[in-house]
Design a protein around this motif. Structure first.
Motif, short mmCIF file in Angstrom:
data_model
loop_
_atom_site.label_atom_id
_atom_site.label_comp_id
_atom_site.label_asym_id
_atom_site.label_seq_id
_atom_site.Cartn_x
_atom_site.Cartn_y
_atom_site.Cartn_z
N ALA A 14 32.30 77.42 97.86
CA ALA A 14 33.38 78.37 98.15
C ALA A 14 33.45 78.67 99.64
O ALA A 14 34.54 78.72 100.23
CB ALA A 14 33.20 79.65 97.35
N VAL A 15 32.29 78.84 100.27
CA VAL A 15 32.26 79.12 101.71
C VAL A 15 32.76 77.90 102.48
O VAL A 15 33.55 78.04 103.42
CB VAL A 15 30.83 79.51 102.17
CG1 VAL A 15 30.72 79.52 103.68
CG2 VAL A 15 30.45 80.86 101.58
N LEU A 16 32.34 76.70 102.11
CA LEU A 16 32.80 75.49 102.79
C LEU A 16 34.31 75.32 102.66
O LEU A 16 34.98 74.95 103.63
CB LEU A 16 32.08 74.26 102.23
CG LEU A 16 30.60 74.15 102.58
CD1 LEU A 16 29.95 73.00 101.82
CD2 LEU A 16 30.40 73.98 104.07
N ALA A 25 37.00 75.38 105.71
CA ALA A 25 37.84 74.20 105.92
C ALA A 25 39.33 74.52 105.81
O ALA A 25 40.17 73.74 106.30
CB ALA A 25 37.47 73.12 104.92
N ALA A 26 39.68 75.63 105.19
CA ALA A 26 41.08 75.98 105.00
C ALA A 26 41.70 76.42 106.33
O ALA A 26 41.05 77.05 107.15
CB ALA A 26 41.20 77.11 103.99
N PRO A 27 42.97 76.07 106.53
CA PRO A 27 43.64 76.52 107.76
C PRO A 27 43.70 78.05 107.81
O PRO A 27 43.94 78.69 106.78
CB PRO A 27 45.05 75.93 107.65
CG PRO A 27 45.06 75.03 106.47
CD PRO A 27 43.83 75.30 105.67
N GLN A 28 43.46 78.59 108.97
CA GLN A 28 43.52 80.03 109.15
C GLN A 28 44.97 80.45 109.41
O GLN A 28 45.81 79.63 109.77
CB GLN A 28 42.64 80.45 110.33
CG GLN A 28 41.19 80.06 110.18
CD GLN A 28 40.51 80.68 108.97
OE1 GLN A 28 40.64 81.86 108.75
NE2 GLN A 28 39.83 79.87 108.19
N ASP A 29 45.29 81.73 109.21
CA ASP A 29 46.63 82.22 109.49
C ASP A 29 47.03 81.88 110.90
O ASP A 29 46.27 82.11 111.85
CB ASP A 29 46.71 83.75 109.29
CG ASP A 29 46.58 84.13 107.82
OD1 ASP A 29 46.86 83.28 106.96
OD2 ASP A 29 46.20 85.27 107.55
N GLY A 30 48.22 81.30 111.05
CA GLY A 30 48.71 80.99 112.38
C GLY A 30 48.35 79.62 112.87
O GLY A 30 48.91 79.13 113.84
#
Length: 73
Positions: free
Chosen positions: A58-60, A64-69
């Motif tokens: 879950a942390v990985l 890896a997910a794009p951050q806001d912006g």
């Protein structure tokens, strides 16, 4: 892969699905599950190694997910 499988068993993994995921991670990131901090975390009382691996995954995914912006023009 055999070594990763056997090491997973020695860490206390019992669920085949988690052993397989651990083997994939070991192939992509050699030595991850031999690092003292990782071993300590997986063996820590209060949760099974499978539950702790789920938390790591879950942390990985979050990292890896794009951050806001990000990626916006």
């Amino acid at each position: 892969m055999r070594e990763a499988y056997e090491h997973g068993l020695s860490l206390g993994f019992g669920a085949l699905s988690h052993l397989i995921y651990m083997m994939y991670l070991s192939a992509d990131w050699p030595g991850l599950f031999r690092r003292p901090g990782t071993v300590r975390y997986l063996r820590r009382p209060g949760a099974t190694p499978e539950q702790r691996l789920d938390d790591m995954i879950a942390v990985l995914h979050k990292l890896a997910a794009p951050q806001d912006g990000e990626g916006k023009s």
